[in-house]
Scaffold this motif. Structure first.
Motif, mmCIF file in Angstrom:
data_model
loop_
_atom_site.group_PDB
_atom_site.id
_atom_site.type_symbol
_atom_site.label_atom_id
_atom_site.label_comp_id
_atom_site.label_asym_id
_atom_site.label_seq_id
_atom_site.Cartn_x
_atom_site.Cartn_y
_atom_site.Cartn_z
ATOM 1 N N ASN A 132 -12.767 7.113 -4.194
ATOM 2 C CA ASN A 132 -12.162 5.953 -4.832
ATOM 3 C C ASN A 132 -10.641 5.980 -4.718
ATOM 4 O O ASN A 132 -10.012 4.944 -4.465
ATOM 5 C CB ASN A 132 -12.567 5.913 -6.311
ATOM 6 C CG ASN A 132 -11.969 4.736 -7.047
ATOM 7 O OD1 ASN A 132 -12.273 3.586 -6.764
ATOM 8 N ND2 ASN A 132 -11.110 5.015 -8.010
ATOM 9 N N GLU A 133 -10.044 7.150 -4.887
ATOM 10 C CA GLU A 133 -8.588 7.248 -4.938
ATOM 11 C C GLU A 133 -7.944 7.520 -3.583
ATOM 12 O O GLU A 133 -6.805 7.116 -3.337
ATOM 13 C CB GLU A 133 -8.179 8.322 -5.943
ATOM 14 C CG GLU A 133 -8.614 7.986 -7.367
ATOM 15 C CD GLU A 133 -8.225 9.031 -8.384
ATOM 16 O OE1 GLU A 133 -7.222 9.742 -8.147
ATOM 17 O OE2 GLU A 133 -8.916 9.148 -9.418
ATOM 18 N N LEU A 134 -8.665 8.206 -2.691
ATOM 19 C CA LEU A 134 -8.073 8.578 -1.403
ATOM 20 C C LEU A 134 -8.554 7.709 -0.248
ATOM 21 O O LEU A 134 -8.032 7.811 0.853
ATOM 22 C CB LEU A 134 -8.351 10.051 -1.095
ATOM 23 C CG LEU A 134 -7.887 11.063 -2.164
ATOM 24 C CD1 LEU A 134 -8.143 12.485 -1.690
ATOM 25 C CD2 LEU A 134 -6.422 10.859 -2.506
ATOM 26 N N GLY A 135 -9.574 6.895 -0.480
ATOM 27 C CA GLY A 135 -10.023 5.974 0.554
ATOM 28 C C GLY A 135 -11.145 6.532 1.408
ATOM 29 O O GLY A 135 -11.617 7.659 1.208
ATOM 30 N N PRO A 157 -4.330 17.638 -0.302
ATOM 31 C CA PRO A 157 -3.040 16.962 -0.121
ATOM 32 C C PRO A 157 -3.220 15.493 0.267
ATOM 33 O O PRO A 157 -4.115 15.143 1.038
ATOM 34 C CB PRO A 157 -2.403 17.759 1.024
ATOM 35 C CG PRO A 157 -3.560 18.313 1.797
ATOM 36 C CD PRO A 157 -4.658 18.545 0.811
ATOM 37 N N HIS A 158 -2.350 14.642 -0.282
ATOM 38 C CA HIS A 158 -2.430 13.212 0.029
ATOM 39 C C HIS A 158 -1.108 12.543 -0.313
ATOM 40 O O HIS A 158 -0.230 13.134 -0.953
ATOM 41 C CB HIS A 158 -3.567 12.554 -0.759
ATOM 42 C CG HIS A 158 -3.319 12.506 -2.241
ATOM 43 N ND1 HIS A 158 -2.843 11.392 -2.886
ATOM 44 C CD2 HIS A 158 -3.468 13.452 -3.210
ATOM 45 C CE1 HIS A 158 -2.707 11.648 -4.179
ATOM 46 N NE2 HIS A 158 -3.086 12.883 -4.398
ATOM 47 N N ILE A 159 -0.970 11.280 0.107
ATOM 48 C CA ILE A 159 0.191 10.470 -0.252
ATOM 49 C C ILE A 159 -0.125 9.713 -1.536
ATOM 50 O O ILE A 159 -1.173 9.086 -1.661
ATOM 51 C CB ILE A 159 0.545 9.470 0.871
ATOM 52 C CG1 ILE A 159 0.879 10.215 2.177
ATOM 53 C CG2 ILE A 159 1.718 8.588 0.449
ATOM 54 C CD1 ILE A 159 2.080 11.132 2.092
ATOM 55 N N GLU A 160 0.778 9.798 -2.494
ATOM 56 C CA GLU A 160 0.566 9.156 -3.784
ATOM 57 C C GLU A 160 0.385 7.647 -3.629
ATOM 58 O O GLU A 160 1.123 6.986 -2.877
ATOM 59 C CB GLU A 160 1.756 9.449 -4.714
ATOM 60 C CG GLU A 160 1.710 8.777 -6.060
ATOM 61 C CD GLU A 160 0.660 9.354 -7.000
ATOM 62 O OE1 GLU A 160 0.651 8.937 -8.178
ATOM 63 O OE2 GLU A 160 -0.163 10.192 -6.583
ATOM 64 N N ILE A 161 -0.602 7.108 -4.330
ATOM 65 C CA ILE A 161 -0.848 5.672 -4.305
ATOM 66 C C ILE A 161 0.402 4.919 -4.755
ATOM 67 O O ILE A 161 1.060 5.294 -5.720
ATOM 68 C CB ILE A 161 -2.033 5.321 -5.225
ATOM 69 C CG1 ILE A 161 -3.333 5.908 -4.668
ATOM 70 C CG2 ILE A 161 -2.180 3.801 -5.390
ATOM 71 C CD1 ILE A 161 -4.520 5.750 -5.597
ATOM 72 N N GLY A 162 0.742 3.856 -4.030
ATOM 73 C CA GLY A 162 1.917 3.056 -4.357
ATOM 74 C C GLY A 162 3.195 3.553 -3.716
ATOM 75 O O GLY A 162 4.257 2.952 -3.902
#
Length: 236
Positions: A132-135, A157-162
């Motif tokens: 849901n959050e990372l796609g 690790p991921h890029i913060e939403i927004g």
């Protein structure tokens, strides 16, 4: 004005994080948060978890929020992060060497005995939150680490939403039997390198104020204290 990042998980919960800006008034934050709360309440979502400056605590407690704990945020730029001589072997879940159930079990193991005060979600709910959050390509972000062929820990690790370049770790943890041996510092350092591969230019990490081990990992990997916030929760 966008003063809060919001992650929405269907009817289960909203995660709301205050974006601190120097030129924004207290009234503006309260006005926008009030609008968020009205919207959340009208949709009958299970609960709302809020990260916000503790100066608003009295206002929040008067509106039925409960305080869970406090967190500290650390940050560092990633331009100086270099490939390190590391004995860790890392793989992503997308490689298909282990399945999602095995990853979930490893995740559960790594978060056992955590010093963080926030209530743990059931692991099945956590795995659902990843997509849901990372796609749809969430498996590419789910890393696990091996030392001498045995599981040592995980990192997501991921890029913060927004944002376009703020690196975050959805989760980071070490298996219980390897804690206190410097393994966490190594996995965290590799995770910063992975964030660069996802095109992050800086990193923001947070942990409970009582999690001294995680704070030491931040500091050993060149992160500096940026902020402190309270964790608050309200149930519909």
């Amino acid at each position: 004005m966008n003063l809060f990042n919001i992650i929405k998980n269907k009817q289960e919960y909203w995660l709301v994080d205050q974006i601190k800006k120097e030129d924004v008034s207290t009234e503006s934050y309260i006005r926008e948060l009030t609008d968020i709360l009205v919207n959340w309440s009208s949709l009958e979502i299970g609960y709302l978890s809020l990260l916000m400056d503790e100066q608003y605590e009295s206002w929040l407690l008067e509106r039925d929020f409960g305080k869970i704990s406090s967190i500290v945020e650390y940050t560092r730029g990633l331009e100086g992060v270099q490939n390190t001589d590391n004995q860790m072997v890392s793989h992503s879940l997308a490689e298909g060497l282990i399945d999602e159930q095995e990853y979930a079990e490893l995740y559960e193991l790594c978060r056992s005995g955590s010093a963080n005060k926030n209530t743990k979600q059931p692991i099945a709910q956590v795995m659902s939150s990843l997509e849901n959050e990372l796609g749809p390509e969430w498996r590419k972000h789910c890393y696990y680490f091996l030392q001498d062929g045995a599981f040592a820990g995980i990192s997501i690790p991921h890029i913060e939403i927004g944002t376009v370049d703020e690196g975050r770790l959805f989760y980071f943890g070490v298996v219980p039997e390897l804690r206190g041996q410097g393994i966490g510092v190594q996995i965290h350092r590799v995770s910063l390198e992975l964030l660069k591969q996802f095109h992050a230019t800086y990193y923001v990490g947070s942990t409970d104020v009582h999690n001294t081990n995680m704070i030491k990992i931040f500091e050993k990997n060149g992160c500096e204290l940026r902020d402190r916030k309270g964790i608050y929760k309200v149930v519909s």
